[in-house]
Enzyme design. Structure first.
Site, PDB file in Angstrom:
ATOM      1  N   ASP A 116       0.490  -0.976   0.071  1.00 21.35           N
ATOM      2  CA  ASP A 116      -0.040  -0.071   0.145  1.00 21.35           C
ATOM      3  C   ASP A 116       0.930   1.232  -0.005  1.00 21.35           C
ATOM      4  O   ASP A 116       1.809   1.610  -0.845  1.00 21.35           O
ATOM      5  CB  ASP A 116      -1.149  -0.076   1.218  1.00 21.35           C
ATOM      6  CG  ASP A 116      -2.004   1.049   1.179  1.00 21.35           C
ATOM      7  OD1 ASP A 116      -3.038   0.950   0.488  1.00 21.35           O
ATOM      8  OD2 ASP A 116      -2.013   2.152   1.914  1.00 21.35           O
ATOM      9  N   ARG A 117       0.853   2.083   1.006  1.00 23.82           N
ATOM     10  CA  ARG A 117       1.727   3.476   1.174  1.00 23.82           C
ATOM     11  C   ARG A 117       2.877   3.031   1.156  1.00 23.82           C
ATOM     12  O   ARG A 117       3.887   3.540   0.676  1.00 23.82           O
ATOM     13  CB  ARG A 117       1.071   4.365   1.974  1.00 23.82           C
ATOM     14  CG  ARG A 117      -0.595   4.626   2.127  1.00 23.82           C
ATOM     15  CD  ARG A 117      -1.002   5.194   0.905  1.00 23.82           C
ATOM     16  NE  ARG A 117      -0.624   6.507   0.863  1.00 23.82           N
ATOM     17  CZ  ARG A 117      -1.020   7.307  -0.424  1.00 23.82           C
ATOM     18  NH1 ARG A 117      -2.037   6.747  -1.325  1.00 23.82           N
ATOM     19  NH2 ARG A 117      -0.732   8.424  -0.468  1.00 23.82           N
ATOM     20  N   ARG A 120       4.539   2.718  -2.176  1.00 22.44           N
ATOM     21  CA  ARG A 120       4.801   3.835  -2.759  1.00 22.44           C
ATOM     22  C   ARG A 120       6.030   4.460  -2.530  1.00 22.44           C
ATOM     23  O   ARG A 120       6.614   4.841  -3.210  1.00 22.44           O
ATOM     24  CB  ARG A 120       3.463   4.688  -2.829  1.00 22.44           C
ATOM     25  CG  ARG A 120       2.193   4.164  -3.375  1.00 22.44           C
ATOM     26  CD  ARG A 120       1.018   5.098  -3.347  1.00 22.44           C
ATOM     27  NE  ARG A 120       0.099   4.322  -3.470  1.00 22.44           N
ATOM     28  CZ  ARG A 120      -0.429   3.626  -4.771  1.00 22.44           C
ATOM     29  NH1 ARG A 120       0.281   3.858  -5.815  1.00 22.44           N
ATOM     30  NH2 ARG A 120      -1.393   2.717  -4.897  1.00 22.44           N
ATOM     31  N   HIS A 165     -11.385   7.043  -0.534  1.00 21.10           N
ATOM     32  CA  HIS A 165     -10.567   7.589   0.668  1.00 21.10           C
ATOM     33  C   HIS A 165      -9.442   8.374   0.061  1.00 21.10           C
ATOM     34  O   HIS A 165      -8.900   9.225   0.648  1.00 21.10           O
ATOM     35  CB  HIS A 165      -9.983   6.472   1.661  1.00 21.10           C
ATOM     36  CG  HIS A 165      -9.208   5.546   1.072  1.00 21.10           C
ATOM     37  ND1 HIS A 165      -9.638   4.524  -0.214  1.00 21.10           N
ATOM     38  CD2 HIS A 165      -7.947   5.162   1.002  1.00 21.10           C
ATOM     39  CE1 HIS A 165      -8.693   3.461  -0.331  1.00 21.10           C
ATOM     40  NE2 HIS A 165      -7.601   4.123   0.007  1.00 21.10           N
ATOM     41  N   TRP A 166      -9.095   8.141  -1.294  1.00 16.85           N
ATOM     42  CA  TRP A 166      -7.921   8.977  -1.781  1.00 16.85           C
ATOM     43  C   TRP A 166      -8.500  10.566  -1.963  1.00 16.85           C
ATOM     44  O   TRP A 166      -7.755  11.196  -1.632  1.00 16.85           O
ATOM     45  CB  TRP A 166      -7.627   8.396  -3.179  1.00 16.85           C
ATOM     46  CG  TRP A 166      -6.787   7.164  -3.292  1.00 16.85           C
ATOM     47  CD1 TRP A 166      -6.890   5.862  -2.500  1.00 16.85           C
ATOM     48  CD2 TRP A 166      -5.446   7.005  -3.637  1.00 16.85           C
ATOM     49  NE1 TRP A 166      -5.910   4.951  -2.686  1.00 16.85           N
ATOM     50  CE2 TRP A 166      -4.980   5.808  -3.483  1.00 16.85           C
ATOM     51  CE3 TRP A 166      -4.709   7.950  -4.443  1.00 16.85           C
ATOM     52  CZ2 TRP A 166      -3.647   5.344  -3.953  1.00 16.85           C
ATOM     53  CZ3 TRP A 166      -3.527   7.453  -4.974  1.00 16.85           C
ATOM     54  CH2 TRP A 166      -3.072   6.147  -4.454  1.00 16.85           C
ATOM     55  N   TYR A 232      -1.907  11.624   2.013  1.00 20.18           N
ATOM     56  CA  TYR A 232      -2.760  11.492   0.770  1.00 20.18           C
ATOM     57  C   TYR A 232      -2.830  12.898  -0.145  1.00 20.18           C
ATOM     58  O   TYR A 232      -2.885  12.697  -1.241  1.00 20.18           O
ATOM     59  CB  TYR A 232      -4.029  11.090   1.180  1.00 20.18           C
ATOM     60  CG  TYR A 232      -4.195   9.685   1.323  1.00 20.18           C
ATOM     61  CD1 TYR A 232      -4.643   8.766   0.397  1.00 20.18           C
ATOM     62  CD2 TYR A 232      -3.940   8.796   2.496  1.00 20.18           C
ATOM     63  CE1 TYR A 232      -4.801   7.560   0.426  1.00 20.18           C
ATOM     64  CE2 TYR A 232      -3.869   7.657   2.629  1.00 20.18           C
ATOM     65  CZ  TYR A 232      -4.247   6.798   1.470  1.00 20.18           C
ATOM     66  OH  TYR A 232      -4.325   5.323   1.566  1.00 20.18           O
ATOM     67  N   HIS A 301      -7.292  -6.584   0.232  1.00 24.07           N
ATOM     68  CA  HIS A 301      -6.140  -5.708   0.139  1.00 24.07           C
ATOM     69  C   HIS A 301      -5.053  -5.941   1.297  1.00 24.07           C
ATOM     70  O   HIS A 301      -3.811  -5.990   1.257  1.00 24.07           O
ATOM     71  CB  HIS A 301      -6.528  -4.321   0.270  1.00 24.07           C
ATOM     72  CG  HIS A 301      -5.482  -3.237   0.210  1.00 24.07           C
ATOM     73  ND1 HIS A 301      -4.638  -3.333  -0.578  1.00 24.07           N
ATOM     74  CD2 HIS A 301      -5.279  -2.308   1.187  1.00 24.07           C
ATOM     75  CE1 HIS A 301      -3.881  -2.063  -0.537  1.00 24.07           C
ATOM     76  NE2 HIS A 301      -4.357  -1.459   0.743  1.00 24.07           N
TER      77      HIS A 301
END
Length: 330
Positions: A116-117, A120, A165-166, A232, A301
């Site tokens: 997830d984050r 990134r 949520h983004w 975000y 997820h």
């Protein structure tokens, strides 16, 4: 499971952040010293605790560094009201590698592995520190610029609705912070219900409790919520810019930008919404890309926590394929 065999650290870095982490020196050292450091990076809205079961299924002869992302969990990073840049993946990656170097005592080769984050941050770290990063494991993502690109009316905004949520967390200050802060337990539990719906005994799973509770702390919770929102907001601005500058752009013909072994693990849901293999196949040299679906509809997820053994099997096979220590060095 726990981190009993790990040392606990809170490391100051040049940005002013303090990075909380667990570190394990691999054994035996004559093997571990010939291998890169593995950095495990959690996603939203989790902390280092998401890895507490997986680490015990990884080979013991690897050095492991497991931080909380800046502003998440026990890591501390102040919000800059003038800019979300400190929570860009570029800035966060720099914080993480600085902390890792202090704990690991030196600028050594790195394998970044994130969900997830954290994934990134991991791919940004690989792009910004190409002399350091020799491999990347990226779990359940497509690149940030692709994620936003696929939120469009041509798909009836299906992705926008799925990834609501983004948009919400990237809204101007202090809208999401105020709304979440009014009842953080409800917000994060509702989010987990959405992303783990139809999973049996959800309320009895410790990893979900570990995920929600830090945001409910009356003293530290508000700062963590603010950090998540800044993460975000940066994802909707600086991270898009940095992706495009690095040659990741769905509006253009793609050429490989990752010349290192890359492991892609993704769930059924992500693969139903994005052409995961094609997207990463355009960005990673084919001989160095390994991409797999994890489980079936029985996991979502958060498959690291739901299908830990399968994730470990795929990860260990990838490590053995690309990073086996030559016999002469053992």
């Amino acid at each position: 499971m726990s981190f009993a065999a790990f040392t606990q650290n809170l490391t100051p870095v040049s940005s002013g952040a303090q990075i909380f982490s667990y570190y394990r020196s691999g054994t035996p050292k004559n093997v571990a010293s010939g291998r890169p450091l593995i950095i495990l990076l959690h996603g939203y809205p989790q902390t280092h605790l998401m890895w507490r079961d997986l680490v015990h299924l990884l080979p013991p002869d690897w050095d492991l560094f497991i931080p909380d992302l800046p502003g998440y969990g026990n890591s501390i990073k102040a919000v800059d009201l003038a800019s979300s840049y400190p929570f860009s993946k570029r800035a966060m990656a720099k914080d993480i590698v600085e902390a890792a170097d202090k704990i690991h005592q030196g600028s050594k080769k790195i394998i970044v592995y994130g969900q997830d984050r954290g994934a990134r941050v991991a791919y940004r770290l690989a792009l910004d520190f190409p002399d350091r990063v020799v491999g990347a494991g990226l779990l359940d993502i497509v690149p940030t610029v692709w994620q936003w690109h696929n939120m469009n009316p041509q798909t009836d905004h299906k992705e926008t609705r799925t990834s609501f949520h983004w948009v919400f967390l990237a809204a101007p200050r202090p809208i999401p912070e105020t709304m979440i802060g009014n009842d953080p337990r409800w917000f994060f539990d509702a989010g987990m219900t959405f992303f783990t719906k139809d999973r049996p005994d959800r309320s009895k799973q410790n990893w979900i409790t570990d995920l929600v509770e830090p945001y409910c702390d009356p003293e530290k919770g508000p700062a963590r919520i603010a950090a998540v929102c800044e993460d975000y907001r940066a994802g909707a601005t600086f991270d898009l810019q940095h992706d495009r500058e690095s040659g990741i752009d769905p509006t253009k013909s793609q050429s490989p930008v990752f010349n290192i072994p890359v492991l892609i693990l993704s769930c059924v849901s992500l693969r139903a919404r994005h052409d995961v293999d094609a997207i990463w196949g355009g960005l990673v040299f084919s001989e160095k890309l390994r991409s797999y679906q994890v489980a079936d509809e029985s996991a979502g997820h958060f498959f690291v926590n739901e299908k830990t053994a399968e994730v470990a099997q795929r990860t260990n096979a990838w490590l053995s394929e690309f990073f086996a220590v030559p016999k002469a060095n053992v």
